[in-house]
Design a protein around this motif. Sequence first.
Motif, short mmCIF file in Angstrom:
data_model
loop_
_atom_site.label_atom_id
_atom_site.label_comp_id
_atom_site.label_asym_id
_atom_site.label_seq_id
_atom_site.Cartn_x
_atom_site.Cartn_y
_atom_site.Cartn_z
N SER A 57 42.30 -133.22 -41.24
CA SER A 57 42.70 -132.99 -39.85
C SER A 57 43.28 -131.60 -39.67
O SER A 57 42.97 -130.91 -38.69
CB SER A 57 43.71 -134.06 -39.43
OG SER A 57 44.16 -133.84 -38.13
N ARG A 58 44.11 -131.17 -40.62
CA ARG A 58 44.69 -129.83 -40.56
C ARG A 58 43.60 -128.76 -40.65
O ARG A 58 43.63 -127.76 -39.93
CB ARG A 58 45.71 -129.62 -41.68
CG ARG A 58 47.01 -130.36 -41.49
CD ARG A 58 47.80 -129.80 -40.32
NE ARG A 58 48.26 -128.46 -40.65
CZ ARG A 58 48.50 -127.50 -39.77
NH1 ARG A 58 48.30 -127.72 -38.50
NH2 ARG A 58 48.92 -126.32 -40.15
N ALA A 59 42.63 -128.95 -41.54
CA ALA A 59 41.55 -127.97 -41.69
C ALA A 59 40.78 -127.81 -40.38
O ALA A 59 40.44 -126.69 -39.98
CB ALA A 59 40.61 -128.39 -42.81
N VAL A 60 40.54 -128.92 -39.69
CA VAL A 60 39.84 -128.87 -38.40
C VAL A 60 40.74 -128.21 -37.35
O VAL A 60 40.30 -127.32 -36.62
CB VAL A 60 39.40 -130.27 -37.96
CG1 VAL A 60 38.90 -130.26 -36.53
CG2 VAL A 60 38.34 -130.81 -38.91
N ASP A 61 42.00 -128.63 -37.27
CA ASP A 61 42.93 -128.05 -36.30
C ASP A 61 43.08 -126.54 -36.47
O ASP A 61 43.23 -125.80 -35.50
CB ASP A 61 44.33 -128.67 -36.43
CG ASP A 61 44.40 -130.09 -35.94
OD1 ASP A 61 43.46 -130.54 -35.26
OD2 ASP A 61 45.41 -130.76 -36.25
N MET A 62 43.04 -126.10 -37.71
CA MET A 62 43.23 -124.68 -38.03
C MET A 62 41.92 -123.89 -37.97
O MET A 62 41.92 -122.69 -38.17
CB MET A 62 43.86 -124.55 -39.42
CG MET A 62 45.25 -125.16 -39.50
SD MET A 62 45.82 -125.43 -41.20
CE MET A 62 46.09 -123.74 -41.73
N ALA A 63 40.81 -124.57 -37.71
CA ALA A 63 39.48 -123.94 -37.63
C ALA A 63 39.16 -123.17 -38.91
O ALA A 63 38.71 -122.03 -38.87
CB ALA A 63 39.38 -123.05 -36.40
N LEU A 64 39.38 -123.82 -40.05
CA LEU A 64 39.16 -123.16 -41.33
C LEU A 64 37.69 -123.18 -41.73
O LEU A 64 36.99 -124.15 -41.48
CB LEU A 64 40.00 -123.81 -42.42
CG LEU A 64 41.50 -123.74 -42.22
CD1 LEU A 64 42.21 -124.46 -43.37
CD2 LEU A 64 41.97 -122.31 -42.13
N ASP A 65 37.28 -122.12 -42.38
CA ASP A 65 35.94 -122.01 -42.92
C ASP A 65 35.90 -122.78 -44.24
O ASP A 65 36.75 -122.57 -45.11
CB ASP A 65 35.64 -120.53 -43.15
CG ASP A 65 34.23 -120.27 -43.62
OD1 ASP A 65 33.67 -121.11 -44.35
OD2 ASP A 65 33.71 -119.20 -43.28
N PRO A 66 34.94 -123.68 -44.43
CA PRO A 66 34.86 -124.42 -45.70
C PRO A 66 34.80 -123.53 -46.93
O PRO A 66 35.32 -123.88 -47.98
CB PRO A 66 33.58 -125.24 -45.56
CG PRO A 66 33.38 -125.37 -44.09
CD PRO A 66 33.91 -124.10 -43.49
N ASP A 67 34.20 -122.34 -46.81
CA ASP A 67 34.13 -121.42 -47.94
C ASP A 67 35.51 -120.92 -48.35
O ASP A 67 35.77 -120.68 -49.53
CB ASP A 67 33.22 -120.23 -47.64
CG ASP A 67 31.75 -120.64 -47.59
OD1 ASP A 67 31.38 -121.65 -48.22
OD2 ASP A 67 30.97 -119.93 -46.92
N GLU A 68 36.41 -120.77 -47.38
CA GLU A 68 37.77 -120.34 -47.68
C GLU A 68 38.52 -121.44 -48.44
O GLU A 68 39.26 -121.17 -49.39
CB GLU A 68 38.51 -119.97 -46.39
CG GLU A 68 39.89 -119.42 -46.64
CD GLU A 68 40.57 -118.92 -45.39
OE1 GLU A 68 41.57 -118.19 -45.53
OE2 GLU A 68 40.14 -119.26 -44.27
N ILE A 69 38.31 -122.67 -48.04
CA ILE A 69 38.94 -123.81 -48.73
C ILE A 69 38.39 -123.90 -50.15
O ILE A 69 39.14 -124.06 -51.12
CB ILE A 69 38.71 -125.12 -47.95
CG1 ILE A 69 39.42 -125.05 -46.60
CG2 ILE A 69 39.15 -126.32 -48.76
CD1 ILE A 69 39.07 -126.17 -45.65
N LYS A 70 37.08 -123.80 -50.28
CA LYS A 70 36.44 -123.87 -51.59
C LYS A 70 36.97 -122.78 -52.52
O LYS A 70 37.33 -123.05 -53.67
CB LYS A 70 34.93 -123.72 -51.41
CG LYS A 70 34.16 -123.75 -52.70
CD LYS A 70 32.67 -123.56 -52.45
CE LYS A 70 31.95 -123.50 -53.78
NZ LYS A 70 30.56 -123.17 -53.64
#
Length: 96
Positions: free
Chosen positions: A15-28
């Motif tokens: 939910s936080r990742a979506v709220d923060m509009a994060l790029d999946p590559d940055e998380i990876k």
Amino acid sequence: MGDIREWTFSHHALSRAVDMALDPDEIKAALENPTRPLPSKNYEGCHVIHTERLTFAVDLRRKLVITIGWNTFDGKRAYRYSRDSDIEFIRDPKKP
């Protein structure tokens, strides 16, 4: 830290990742090559992974991401301001 496919995410972290509009590559990249893993003060037995922009509370043993937040380095800004200030940290959308 290993392959991103080995990690699971709590509902809150997703939910936080979506709220923060994060790029999946940055998380990876953060989970595969953390720059500053430290013991967590808020989550017993867990660690905090820091990147330049983000922090991740993780359970290394279970490879579980508990939550994601903005990296303030002092650890205070996230608590002094409301969630409304998150918009200040979102990247500009890529222009076509």
